[in-house]
Scaffold this motif. Structure first.
Motif, PDB file in Angstrom:
ATOM      1  N   SER A 114      79.134 -13.481  -7.716  1.00  0.00           N
ATOM      2  CA  SER A 114      78.873 -12.340  -6.848  1.00  0.00           C
ATOM      3  C   SER A 114      77.975 -11.382  -7.613  1.00  0.00           C
ATOM      4  O   SER A 114      77.557 -11.666  -8.734  1.00  0.00           O
ATOM      5  CB  SER A 114      80.181 -11.658  -6.434  1.00  0.00           C
ATOM      6  OG  SER A 114      80.807 -11.064  -7.541  1.00  0.00           O
ATOM      7  N   GLU A 115      77.697 -10.236  -7.046  1.00  0.00           N
ATOM      8  CA  GLU A 115      76.791  -9.283  -7.691  1.00  0.00           C
ATOM      9  C   GLU A 115      77.286  -8.826  -9.055  1.00  0.00           C
ATOM     10  O   GLU A 115      76.498  -8.584  -9.954  1.00  0.00           O
ATOM     11  CB  GLU A 115      76.585  -8.071  -6.789  1.00  0.00           C
ATOM     12  CG  GLU A 115      75.751  -8.368  -5.572  1.00  0.00           C
ATOM     13  CD  GLU A 115      75.523  -7.130  -4.732  1.00  0.00           C
ATOM     14  OE1 GLU A 115      75.656  -6.013  -5.257  1.00  0.00           O
ATOM     15  OE2 GLU A 115      75.204  -7.293  -3.550  1.00  0.00           O
ATOM     16  N   ASP A 116      78.590  -8.695  -9.216  1.00  0.00           N
ATOM     17  CA  ASP A 116      79.123  -8.124 -10.449  1.00  0.00           C
ATOM     18  C   ASP A 116      80.116  -9.018 -11.190  1.00  0.00           C
ATOM     19  O   ASP A 116      80.728  -8.594 -12.158  1.00  0.00           O
ATOM     20  CB  ASP A 116      79.779  -6.770 -10.159  1.00  0.00           C
ATOM     21  CG  ASP A 116      80.923  -6.886  -9.151  1.00  0.00           C
ATOM     22  OD1 ASP A 116      81.001  -7.908  -8.450  1.00  0.00           O
ATOM     23  OD2 ASP A 116      81.728  -5.952  -9.074  1.00  0.00           O
ATOM     24  N   GLN A 117      80.277 -10.270 -10.749  1.00  0.00           N
ATOM     25  CA  GLN A 117      81.317 -11.095 -11.367  1.00  0.00           C
ATOM     26  C   GLN A 117      81.001 -12.577 -11.242  1.00  0.00           C
ATOM     27  O   GLN A 117      80.456 -13.028 -10.237  1.00  0.00           O
ATOM     28  CB  GLN A 117      82.651 -10.804 -10.673  1.00  0.00           C
ATOM     29  CG  GLN A 117      83.830 -11.491 -11.267  1.00  0.00           C
ATOM     30  CD  GLN A 117      85.116 -11.022 -10.597  1.00  0.00           C
ATOM     31  OE1 GLN A 117      85.197  -9.926 -10.067  1.00  0.00           O
ATOM     32  NE2 GLN A 117      86.115 -11.862 -10.615  1.00  0.00           N
ATOM     33  N   VAL A 118      81.364 -13.330 -12.279  1.00  0.00           N
ATOM     34  CA  VAL A 118      81.303 -14.787 -12.252  1.00  0.00           C
ATOM     35  C   VAL A 118      82.718 -15.296 -12.518  1.00  0.00           C
ATOM     36  O   VAL A 118      83.359 -14.892 -13.493  1.00  0.00           O
ATOM     37  CB  VAL A 118      80.338 -15.340 -13.328  1.00  0.00           C
ATOM     38  CG1 VAL A 118      80.387 -16.863 -13.350  1.00  0.00           C
ATOM     39  CG2 VAL A 118      78.926 -14.840 -13.097  1.00  0.00           C
TER      40      VAL A 118
END
Length: 79
Positions: free
Chosen positions: A32-36
């Motif tokens: 996602s934009e802020d997390q893997v």
């Protein structure tokens, strides 16, 4: 969120008992934009990452060397 499926193989050697093994993991990576987030599966069962606190299946030691795939098989051929 995007999800990618990859396979990664690792060789392991126990530094206490000398046991060696290799496993291939199915990994689902969600980005996602802020997390893997990575979910590891071995033989269809969700397992912890093999790169974090691996344990020897023979003696339960946590003193494990992680190597590229094929290292254990190559060592067995040379015995």
């Amino acid at each position: 969120m995007q999800t990618h499926h990859v396979q990664r193989s690792y060789s392991f050697a126990c530094l206490d008992c000398g046991h060696g093994w290799e496993d291939t993991y199915d990994i689902d990576l969600s980005v996602s934009e802020d997390q893997v987030t990575a979910v590891y599966r071995l033989d269809g069962i969700t397992v912890p990452s093999p790169l974090q606190s691996p344990r020897c299946p023979a003696c339960e030691s946590r003193k494990i060397r992680i190597m590229r795939p094929g290292r254990v098989a190559a060592a067995r051929r040379n015995e």
